[in-house]
Structures are given as C-alpha cells and as structure tokens.
Design a protein around this motif. Structure first.
Motif, mmCIF file in Angstrom:
data_model
loop_
_atom_site.group_PDB
_atom_site.id
_atom_site.type_symbol
_atom_site.label_atom_id
_atom_site.label_comp_id
_atom_site.label_asym_id
_atom_site.label_seq_id
_atom_site.Cartn_x
_atom_site.Cartn_y
_atom_site.Cartn_z
ATOM 1 N N MET A 32 0.823 -1.096 -0.035
ATOM 2 C CA MET A 32 -0.069 -0.049 0.034
ATOM 3 C C MET A 32 0.935 1.228 0.131
ATOM 4 O O MET A 32 0.562 2.232 -0.610
ATOM 5 C CB MET A 32 -0.947 -0.126 1.240
ATOM 6 N N GLU A 57 2.760 1.445 -3.568
ATOM 7 C CA GLU A 57 2.132 1.518 -4.787
ATOM 8 C C GLU A 57 1.375 2.965 -4.747
ATOM 9 O O GLU A 57 0.865 3.454 -5.757
ATOM 10 C CB GLU A 57 0.856 0.450 -4.912
ATOM 11 N N TYR A 58 0.862 3.408 -3.484
ATOM 12 C CA TYR A 58 -0.119 4.571 -3.730
ATOM 13 C C TYR A 58 0.858 5.804 -3.212
ATOM 14 O O TYR A 58 0.287 6.873 -2.795
ATOM 15 C CB TYR A 58 -1.103 4.356 -2.684
ATOM 16 N N GLU A 75 -6.818 0.733 -1.836
ATOM 17 C CA GLU A 75 -6.927 2.101 -2.057
ATOM 18 C C GLU A 75 -7.391 3.106 -1.055
ATOM 19 O O GLU A 75 -7.102 4.228 -0.773
ATOM 20 C CB GLU A 75 -7.440 2.578 -3.646
ATOM 21 N N GLN A 76 -8.701 2.566 -0.670
ATOM 22 C CA GLN A 76 -9.409 3.527 0.225
ATOM 23 C C GLN A 76 -8.509 3.721 1.778
ATOM 24 O O GLN A 76 -8.619 4.764 2.372
ATOM 25 C CB GLN A 76 -10.647 2.686 0.717
ATOM 26 N N ALA A 90 -5.280 3.447 2.014
ATOM 27 C CA ALA A 90 -4.224 4.502 1.532
ATOM 28 C C ALA A 90 -4.686 5.931 1.540
ATOM 29 O O ALA A 90 -3.952 6.735 2.055
ATOM 30 C CB ALA A 90 -3.712 4.127 0.124
ATOM 31 N N THR A 91 -5.743 6.116 1.275
ATOM 32 C CA THR A 91 -6.415 7.492 1.270
ATOM 33 C C THR A 91 -6.438 7.958 2.635
ATOM 34 O O THR A 91 -6.379 9.091 3.061
ATOM 35 C CB THR A 91 -7.725 7.497 0.600
ATOM 36 N N ARG A 123 -2.965 8.895 4.030
ATOM 37 C CA ARG A 123 -2.796 10.003 3.456
ATOM 38 C C ARG A 123 -3.357 11.240 3.914
ATOM 39 O O ARG A 123 -2.679 12.159 3.987
ATOM 40 C CB ARG A 123 -2.826 10.098 1.672
#
Length: 345
Positions: free
Chosen positions: A236, A239-240, A318-319, A321-322, A325
């Motif tokens: 994670m 990749e993000y 992805e969620q 990672a958001t 972030r």
C-alpha cells in the motif's frame, strides 16, 4: 383462467424429456399433475425414475451428476419446510426458495475453488446448513448441519453456498487430521478467500478451539495472516506513493513508560498505523480494551493512530491508503505532538 386454475396434468415421460430439469420434488411433480401413485410407479426398481432423497426424485435411472446431487440436497432441505421451490428453468433444477438453506463444509469449499478439497464426485456426503430449530435428519448424501446464526449465503454457480470462513469451520468440525485442517486454513488465507481472523472467529463460535490439532493450525494461520497483512501494508505504501515510514517500532516517553508497538510510524507527522490481527476468543473484550487504551494514550500525546484490519487491506487497499494520506496531510494543522523515543521492535 385464474391463478387458482390447476395445471393440466402432464404424462410422466413429458417431465423427463430432453431439455427438462432432471431433479424435482414430489411437490413439484404434484403441481404438474403427477400423483403420488404415479411417482411411485415411475420409481419402481428398474423404472425410468428413482427416489434419490426423501421427497426428491431423480428423473432418470442412471447415477446423478454432481450438479444434480447438489440441487437434490438443497431441495431436500428446503422441501422439509413444507414449501414448494420455484419452478426451474429448462434444463436446470430449481434452487431452493428458502434463503436459510445453503451448501457448506467441504462441498462448499470446492465450489469456492479450493484445490485442497476433494472433487465433488468423490464426496460421500454433502453438508447443507439449516437453522438449528429445523426438525430435519440427514438422509442419503444429504448431511444436515445446524446453526443458531446463519450467514448470508453467497451465490456460486447459481447455488446458495456458505461463505468460506463458515464453510471452513463446518468442514473442520468433522476432520481429525491435523495436516488436512492446516492445508484448508492455509489455502483460505493464501488464496485471499478470507482473512485469518474471520476463520478463527467462526472456529471460536463453533467451539472448536479446544481441539489440539485445531489450535496448532490456528497458531500457524494467525502468524501467516499477520505476515500477509504486513506485506499488503508495505505494498500500500509503495503503490500509492505514501512517504516511507519506520516499520515495526516501539514507542517510549523519554525516560518514561513504554507506550506500545506499532506496525508503521511517520515521526515527522506523528501518524501511526496499527494492524488489528486479534484472534477472536473469550477474552476478546479485554484485549480490545487494551488496544483502545493504547490508542487513547497515544492520541493524548498528539499521535494519530490509524487502525486497519487485514480484511480492509485485502478488500479496499486504495481506500486505506487514502485514509493514511489524509492523516498525514492533516498533521500540518495540528499542534505538535509530544516528543517520543522510537525504538526498533
């Protein structure tokens, strides 16, 4: 013609012709005008039909296919509720109309695509999960498994099938070979069918964690589950495009007490990630309280703790990672965190 108008009787041979479903309940046959006496006559020794399970008829004399066995088992379990399953499409038996009937155990795992389970034709019995209060007995190849709280079934090849974690627990309940149990659990996690904590939760609810061969397999499973979750966490970040954290660290106050271990920590932003890989057991509430106390203590010091489960990393990378972030970006708007000592774990 009204809804109460009976169907015109069909001759028995018309029901078993080419393109017709080859498994029906006696209730379905009666709805087509085939009497009980006619069904019995067709199912006589050497006849064109056969009584495969109580109340379920195979409309040909040869051995059933795997699909026919599965449908017959489901029909048998649904039939005992007194209902009549919906009429089938041409060429395919009807699935039961009752949602509280589903394939479980080894047959379900095979349907989910496991490679370590026997192929369907080699299974002597097919487990079917029903509510605990059902007055229903195992018969023929239909083995009844009762449960107090049933999961929502998943549709696999048009059949209601128990989710992997539940099917695995039902399979393990009938197994005594430690190697087989370990292989099934390992494939469940490595194959991304479910996470380790979901498996252990179902095993705990089934009261299987007191069996030595199950406990040994669970310990290996949890270790592997954590390793897989950590690998997804690394992926994670990579990749993000997240900044590199320090991995697997302990925090302490300078000259003060131990604050706890973290899976990832960004010192400049005072943001931490903690993986929740708890095994659901009797003392789960106490362990969760310990997690909560640690989190509250760190947040009082100005450290943001992002709590992530292996399932979230598997299903919504992805969620997650958001979320991380956003926590890193919000650090600029917060008061500086207390100084802590970061040590390798």
């Amino acid at each position: 013609m009204t809804h109460n108008t009976p169907l015109s009787p069909r001759p028995p041979h018309a029901l078993s012709g080419r393109g017709r479903p080859r498994v029906m309940t006696t209730a379905q046959l009666r709805s087509h005008g085939v009497s009980t006496a006619e069904t019995n006559e067709q199912c006589r020794p050497g006849g064109p039909w056969q009584q495969f399970l109580p109340g379920v008829v195979l409309l040909h004399p040869g051995p059933p296919t795997s699909e026919e066995r599965l449908h017959a088992v489901l029909m048998y379990a649904a039939r005992e509720r007194g209902g009549v399953p919906a009429q089938p499409d041409a060429g395919r038996p009807a699935a039961p109309a009752h949602p509280e009937v589903m394939i479980t155990g080894l047959a379900a795992l095979t349907l989910h695509g496991f490679s370590s389970t026997p192929p369907l034709p080699s299974l002597d019995a097919i487990d079917v999960l029903v509510p605990r209060m059902r007055r229903l007995r195992s018969a023929g190849c239909a083995r009844i498994v009762r449960g107090a709280a049933l999961p929502a079934p998943e549709q696999v090849t048009g059949l209601p099938v128990a989710p992997v974690a539940r099917a695995l627990a039902d399979a393990v309940a009938g197994l005594s070979d430690a190697d087989v149990v370990r292989r099934l659990m390992t494939e469940a996690v490595r194959g991304a069918h479910c996470d380790a904590t979901a498996v252990v939760r179902e095993l705990n609810q089934a009261r299987l964690l007191s069996r030595p061969h199950v406990v040994d397999a669970v310990e290996s499973l949890l270790a592997e589950g954590r390793a897989i979750a950590e690998d997804r966490l690394y992926r994670m970040v990579r990749e993000y495009g997240l900044p590199d954290p320090v991995w697997n660290v302990d925090l302490r106050l300078p000259g003060g007490p131990y604050l706890g271990g973290l899976d990832a920590y960004w010192p400049d932003q005072a943001v931490a990630v903690e993986l929740d890989t708890r095994a659901p057991r009797q003392d789960d509430d106490a362990l969760w309280s310990e997690y909560a106390r640690k989190r509250e203590h760190l947040e009082r010091l100005g450290i943001t703790v992002v709590h992530i489960t292996p399932r979230k990393l598997r299903d919504s990378l992805e969620q997650q990672a958001t979320v991380v972030r956003t926590a890193l970006m919000a650090a600029a708007d917060r008061e500086p965190a207390a100084y802590v000592v970061v040590l390798p774990r």
